[in-house]
Design an enzyme around this catalytic site. Structure first.
Site, short mmCIF file in Angstrom:
data_model
loop_
_atom_site.label_atom_id
_atom_site.label_comp_id
_atom_site.label_asym_id
_atom_site.label_seq_id
_atom_site.Cartn_x
_atom_site.Cartn_y
_atom_site.Cartn_z
N SER A 124 0.85 -1.19 0.00
CA SER A 124 0.00 0.00 0.00
C SER A 124 0.88 1.25 0.00
O SER A 124 2.08 1.17 -0.33
CB SER A 124 -0.94 -0.02 1.21
N ASN A 125 0.33 2.39 0.35
CA ASN A 125 1.12 3.62 0.41
C ASN A 125 0.60 4.49 1.56
O ASN A 125 -0.36 4.13 2.23
CB ASN A 125 1.08 4.36 -0.92
N HIS A 126 1.23 5.64 1.74
CA HIS A 126 0.94 6.47 2.92
C HIS A 126 -0.23 7.42 2.74
O HIS A 126 -0.42 8.30 3.57
CB HIS A 126 2.18 7.29 3.30
N SER A 127 -1.01 7.30 1.68
CA SER A 127 -2.11 8.25 1.49
C SER A 127 -3.07 8.19 2.69
O SER A 127 -3.54 7.11 3.07
CB SER A 127 -2.87 7.91 0.20
#
Ligand code: CTP
Length: 402
Positions: A212-215
């Site tokens: 995933s990512n940090h959004s």
């Protein structure tokens, strides 16, 4: 702000029912017109006489008055109210609300209500944490109800944790905020159907791991909120975030993966006036998802990734003349040139370029500094602002093209 507002207060059988008395008192002080519905069990916690005296109106509990056959019309109540506040809301009542069960007056009024519904849960920490309750709360959010999340503190059970009903002051604040926002209408966005994507996507590796990512989802939620406050009907397709929706004009569609987001966007976009794509969609997903948890070994592990589909480009190719499409871009080099190319490639009408250079911008922050580029070669630069203010700036521009 609450003067002459018609507020229906629903009280259910919880030890926190005493706080409903404080809430009603505060609403009346603010010059709101208050009517109260109690569930039969709520009467065991606080008397109708107390709430009738405080609200200056008879309290309603039953479908009809057994003495004289008077019918308490829930449809009238639902139409009367400018806002319906269910405080405290027990796990049982929320479960019934989530499933359309209508076995008391409070619930029939809920099903009939055309106004925004505010729900202030109160229960023991384990009941609140139970997947069934979390699921029901998510369902209510998807219905566009506003959940006033419980606070952490000492509970009636003697345990300490999350489950205390939100304080009456905060509920009054939420109502005031709601009514103050509604004043901003008229807007050209009123009644428009707009799709917003937000948050990250999660691409599973095995049953317990994902990429995933940090959004944080904050920018997308701020936009959805600003759109709804101007009277738009918003479909918010969101990856997992800890953000709450703050307006009944928003329908939340939770997704996990880019593929799920793609499917939801493709099926819903044809019915929309436009879409703003804020989600940080994972570019790649694991080619194979292990059915069982991958065990540790001393060998290197190589994950084969395959590209996700480009949701923006898919919507861009479906876009009709009367629809708009917009997206965001984060570029590390030749920012404006790359963003313009991206706008063309995805058939956007405008693109919002996030700065990477400035302090206070990017993932996980409350602020953002944007440059808005449009297909008519216009370039609008804005200073560092809160994400709410950035959302307002974007909508101000959107109003000029919709
Ligand atoms: N986007 C999308 N679906 C994807 C990837 C991106 O809808 N699979 C949208 C984003 O929500 C954003 C815009 O497209 O509005 C640009 O996203 P970005 O990640 O910058 O674009 P990419 O095509 O992935 O380009 P890059 O090579 O720069 O990563």
């Amino acid at each position: 702000m609450l003067e002459n507002r018609k507020i229906l207060v629903g009280v259910t059988g919880s030890i926190a029912a005493y706080k409903a008395a404080v809430l009603i008192r505060m609403l009346v002080k603010e010059k709101a017109e208050v009517k109260v519905i109690m569930t039969p069990l709520a009467k065991a916690f606080i008397t109708p006489l107390t709430l009738a005296t405080l609200s200056k109106n008879p309290v309603l509990v039953d479908f009809y008055n057994a003495e004289n056959g008077d019918w308490n019309n829930h449809v009238d109540l639902g139409m009367w109210a400018d806002a319906y506040v269910i405080a405290p809301a027990t796990a049982n009542t929320m479960a019934k609300m989530a499933h359309g069960i209508a076995d008391n007056l409070l619930l029939t009024a809920y099903l009939s209500a055309r106004c925004p519904v505010f729900v202030a849960p109160a229960m023991d920490l384990d009941m609140l944490a139970h997947p069934a309750t979390r699921h029901n709360i998510d369902v209510l959010k998807q219905f566009g109800n506003l959940i006033l999340e419980p606070e952490t503190g000492e509970l009636a059970s003697g345990l300490t944790g999350k489950g205390r009903m939100e304080e009456p002051e905060k509920i009054v604040e939420a109502l005031k905020k709601h009514f103050s926002r509604k004043k901003k209408i008229p807007s050209r966005l009123k009644g428009k159907n707009i799709l917003v994507t937000a948050g990250p996507t999660c691409e599973p590796i095995d049953p317990v791991r994902f990429i995933s990512n940090h959004s944080s989802g904050r920018m997308g939620y701020a936009l959805a909120d600003a759109l709804a406050s101007q009277g738009a009907r918003v479909i918010l397709i969101s990856g997992p975030t800890s953000e709450n929706i703050a307006d009944p004009g928003i329908t939340l569609v939770p997704v996990q993966t880019a593929d799920e987001m793609y499917t939801e966007c493709r099926t819903r976009y044809p019915h929309m006036d436009g879409a703003i794509l804020v989600a940080a969609v994972a570019d790649y997903k694991p080619k194979y998802r292990a059915q069982e948890k991958i065990k540790r070994s001393m060998q290197n592990l190589t994950l084969e990734l395959e590209p996700n589909r480009d949701i923006a480009a898919a919507l861009g190719s479906m876009k009709k003349k009367n629809q708009f499409l917009a997206g965001f871009a984060l570029e590390t080099e030749h920012a404006v040139k790359n963003a313009r190319e991206k706008m063309k490639r995805k058939n956007f009408d405008f693109i919002v370029l996030n700065s990477l250079q400035d302090k206070g911008t990017g993932f996980g922050t409350d602020t953002n500094k944007i440059t808005l580029l449009d297909k008519h070669n216009r370039k609008m630069e804005f200073p560092l602002k809160t994400k709410q203010e950035v959302a307002e700036d974007i909508l101000q521009y959107l109003q000029t093209i919709i």
